[in-house]
Design a protein around this motif. Structure first.
Motif, mmCIF file in Angstrom:
data_model
loop_
_atom_site.group_PDB
_atom_site.id
_atom_site.type_symbol
_atom_site.label_atom_id
_atom_site.label_comp_id
_atom_site.label_asym_id
_atom_site.label_seq_id
_atom_site.Cartn_x
_atom_site.Cartn_y
_atom_site.Cartn_z
ATOM 1 N N UNK A 256 7.282 10.949 8.852
ATOM 2 C CA UNK A 256 5.992 11.292 9.474
ATOM 3 C C UNK A 256 4.832 11.301 8.487
ATOM 4 N N UNK A 257 5.074 10.920 7.228
ATOM 5 C CA UNK A 257 4.004 10.913 6.221
ATOM 6 C C UNK A 257 3.710 9.483 5.778
ATOM 7 N N UNK A 258 2.434 9.187 5.610
ATOM 8 C CA UNK A 258 2.006 7.836 5.248
ATOM 9 C C UNK A 258 2.604 7.405 3.912
ATOM 10 N N UNK A 259 2.600 8.286 2.920
ATOM 11 C CA UNK A 259 3.116 7.926 1.597
ATOM 12 C C UNK A 259 4.578 7.499 1.670
ATOM 13 N N UNK A 260 5.368 8.216 2.469
ATOM 14 C CA UNK A 260 6.787 7.882 2.604
ATOM 15 C C UNK A 260 6.970 6.519 3.277
ATOM 16 N N UNK A 261 6.184 6.279 4.317
ATOM 17 C CA UNK A 261 6.297 5.025 5.043
ATOM 18 C C UNK A 261 5.772 3.856 4.216
ATOM 19 N N UNK A 262 4.706 4.105 3.456
ATOM 20 C CA UNK A 262 4.189 3.072 2.552
ATOM 21 C C UNK A 262 5.260 2.632 1.552
ATOM 22 N N UNK A 263 5.950 3.619 1.009
ATOM 23 C CA UNK A 263 6.988 3.334 0.029
ATOM 24 C C UNK A 263 8.078 2.454 0.627
ATOM 25 N N UNK A 264 8.487 2.779 1.856
ATOM 26 C CA UNK A 264 9.520 1.991 2.521
ATOM 27 C C UNK A 264 9.044 0.572 2.792
ATOM 28 N N UNK A 265 7.864 0.431 3.395
ATOM 29 C CA UNK A 265 7.330 -0.892 3.741
ATOM 30 C C UNK A 265 7.086 -1.727 2.487
ATOM 31 N N UNK A 266 6.631 -1.093 1.422
ATOM 32 C CA UNK A 266 6.412 -1.814 0.163
ATOM 33 C C UNK A 266 7.727 -2.393 -0.356
ATOM 34 N N UNK A 267 8.802 -1.621 -0.248
ATOM 35 C CA UNK A 267 10.110 -2.114 -0.693
ATOM 36 C C UNK A 267 10.625 -3.236 0.196
ATOM 37 N N UNK A 268 10.353 -3.165 1.506
ATOM 38 C CA UNK A 268 10.773 -4.234 2.404
ATOM 39 C C UNK A 268 10.039 -5.532 2.073
ATOM 40 N N UNK A 269 8.732 -5.426 1.827
ATOM 41 C CA UNK A 269 7.938 -6.611 1.478
ATOM 42 C C UNK A 269 8.395 -7.190 0.145
ATOM 43 N N UNK A 270 8.715 -6.312 -0.801
ATOM 44 C CA UNK A 270 9.190 -6.763 -2.109
ATOM 45 C C UNK A 270 10.523 -7.491 -1.976
ATOM 46 N N UNK A 271 11.399 -6.986 -1.113
ATOM 47 C CA UNK A 271 12.697 -7.628 -0.888
ATOM 48 C C UNK A 271 12.520 -9.021 -0.291
ATOM 49 N N UNK A 272 11.622 -9.145 0.691
ATOM 50 C CA UNK A 272 11.341 -10.456 1.287
ATOM 51 C C UNK A 272 10.771 -11.411 0.241
ATOM 52 N N UNK A 273 9.894 -10.892 -0.600
ATOM 53 C CA UNK A 273 9.278 -11.706 -1.654
ATOM 54 C C UNK A 273 10.327 -12.248 -2.614
ATOM 55 N N UNK A 274 11.251 -11.384 -3.019
ATOM 56 C CA UNK A 274 12.315 -11.806 -3.935
ATOM 57 C C UNK A 274 13.187 -12.897 -3.308
ATOM 58 N N UNK A 275 13.527 -12.727 -2.034
ATOM 59 C CA UNK A 275 14.356 -13.717 -1.351
ATOM 60 C C UNK A 275 13.629 -15.052 -1.216
ATOM 61 N N UNK A 276 12.319 -14.998 -0.992
ATOM 62 C CA UNK A 276 11.534 -16.228 -0.926
ATOM 63 C C UNK A 276 11.604 -16.982 -2.252
ATOM 64 N N UNK A 277 11.421 -16.260 -3.353
ATOM 65 C CA UNK A 277 11.426 -16.916 -4.666
ATOM 66 C C UNK A 277 12.812 -17.444 -5.012
ATOM 67 N N UNK A 278 13.836 -16.701 -4.632
ATOM 68 C CA UNK A 278 15.202 -17.165 -4.899
ATOM 69 C C UNK A 278 15.493 -18.468 -4.164
ATOM 70 N N UNK A 279 14.882 -18.633 -2.987
ATOM 71 C CA UNK A 279 15.086 -19.844 -2.207
ATOM 72 C C UNK A 279 14.070 -20.928 -2.488
ATOM 73 N N UNK A 280 13.159 -20.666 -3.454
ATOM 74 C CA UNK A 280 12.095 -21.618 -3.803
ATOM 75 C C UNK A 280 11.274 -21.987 -2.571
ATOM 76 N N UNK A 281 10.948 -20.972 -1.781
ATOM 77 C CA UNK A 281 10.151 -21.164 -0.581
ATOM 78 C C UNK A 281 9.004 -20.150 -0.568
ATOM 79 N N UNK A 282 8.054 -20.353 0.339
ATOM 80 C CA UNK A 282 6.895 -19.468 0.463
ATOM 81 C C UNK A 282 6.589 -19.297 1.949
#
Length: 422
Positions: A256-282
């Motif tokens: 229920x707190x923005x900081x907690x949700x930001x942290x989660x969403x930031x990690x999800x975006x970072x995970x997607x970013x890493x997978x994109x680079x591993x696959x040499x895609x954008x």
């Protein structure tokens, strides 16, 4: 004669767990997705029990216990490090090695003598040196090499190596290979081809080039040529995902707190970013969503979902995280008003990273950012995921993933190194 070898690690995630639990060899093993949501990897013994990819864990939990199936939560630090060890060993056998995924790599085997025995030696040495069993398919095209690797994995008589180097072998392999298993065909095309009576790879090769191009486009025509033994697909043109999706359900009542949700969403975006680079895609687009429980009647409901169109297709860690967090802040209604049960990030409209079209008004120094991300990725590969991270990602203290069955990080964490008592 040009020959490609495709090395494929057998049931990779399960095999990684078995390296440190040798008592599980020959017994059923499954690995669960992040948050222990569903089955994402199965040993052959688990497949024989009827378990399917994507089976929800809560639906099959009783059956797993009844059949004494070993269950593990995803341990990507371990799997990533074991992958590096496999690739390091493979690089000793040819100077031309291209990693295609976490558990697959192409070898250039052109001009080598006594190829069958040489490749059996590769399979033996990788298995002995890492504990990971591998299969090796060899053929004059990458599509045929993938086919050969599946035969090598399926039939023990091949001793881990299948060589398709003559028209006779190619024809036999094509006639026994289902069309839906051919690289690049896909589920939708399988149905279409079935309507036209095409059940095997051989059936497809009997159609004319003009018919294939009309029904399957230029991409399908390349596959058709590869099945005929004509190499015309580069590594960059091999099939890649159309989207990447990372989401989690939060334990308890939710977040229920923005900081907690930001942290989660930031990690999800970072995970997607890493997978994109591993696959040499954008990606050109990203969707961020969060929502409350649909089943609780004692708390108000809310649903946030927003699409972001990037000015230039990207796989940049900082850019994806920044956009995801900004989007969440834009729609936030205040701490304590809602308890969000699930959040996620989807990146889509994907292209090869070497096909990104620039923008005249782009304010980002893409070359500089690319070098920075390459350096960060290299550090994280050596020291574990997220050793270097954006501060918004936090330290996973305010929310956590459900990983009740996770194994130790045997190869990347000193505290988890196996201790032998004599």
């Amino acid at each position: 004669m040009e020959l490609f070898g495709l090395v494929d690690c057998n049931n990779f995630y399960c095999s990684c767990e078995r390296v440190f639990h040798p008592d599980l060899i020959g017994k059923p093993v499954v690995v669960l997705s992040n948050n222990d949501g569903c089955v994402i990897a199965r040993s052959n013994e688990a497949k024989a029990l009827g378990l399917k990819m994507g089976d929800p864990f809560y639906q099959v939990k009783d059956m797993l216990e009844k059949n004494n199936v070993a269950v593990f939560s995803s341990n990507y630090n371990l799997y990533g490090d074991m992958s590096k060890r496999v690739m390091s060993l493979l690089s000793r056998y040819t100077p031309k090695l291209t990693q295609y995924s976490i558990d697959e790599a192409f070898l250039d085997l052109s001009g080598m003598d006594n190829l069958q025995e040489y490749c059996k030696e590769i399979v033996r040495k990788v298995g002995k040196g890492t504990g990971i069993p591998v299969s090796l398919g060899i053929a004059p095209t990458k599509t045929l090499a993938k086919m050969a690797s599946k035969y090598a994995k399926k039939y023990k008589g091949y001793e881990g190596v299948c060589l398709i180097d003559t028209d006779e072998k190619r024809e036999k392999a094509l006639k026994l290979f289902e069309i839906g298993d051919v690289w690049g065909i896909g589920h939708r095309n399988t149905k279409k081809l079935g309507y036209h009576g095409i059940k095997t790879a051989w059936d497809l090769t009997q159609k004319s080039a003009s018919w294939v191009q009309k029904e399957l486009s230029v991409t399908g025509l390349r596959t058709w040529k590869e099945l005929h033994g004509e190499s015309c697909i580069s590594i960059e043109e091999l099939p890649h995902k159309k989207s990447i999706f990372t989401s989690r359900s939060f334990p308890g009542v939710g977040v229920d707190k923005l900081q907690d949700l930001e942290e989660a969403v930031a990690n999800f975006a970072a995970s997607c970013s890493r997978k994109l680079r591993e696959g040499h895609i954008a990606c050109r687009n990203m969707t961020v969503f969060v929502y409350t429980s649909r089943f609780r009647v004692d708390t108000p409901e809310d649903y946030i979902s927003s699409d972001i169109i990037f000015p230039v297709a990207t796989n940049n860690h900082q850019e994806l995280v920044a956009y995801a967090v900004q989007t969440l802040r834009r729609y936030w209604k205040g701490d304590g008003k809602y308890y969000y049960k699930k959040a996620g990030v989807i990146v889509w409209d994907i292209c090869r990273d070497n096909e990104v079209q620039g923008n005249l008004f782009d304010e980002v120094n893409r070359e500089k950012q690319q070098k920075l991300m390459a350096a960060i990725d290299e550090i994280n590969k050596k020291n574990g995921h997220d050793t270097i991270r954006i501060s918004t990602q936090g330290y996973l203290k305010t929310w956590h993933l459900k990983s009740e069955y996770i194994s130790h990080q045997y190869t990347t964490n000193l505290d988890d190194v196996i201790v032998l008592k004599v």
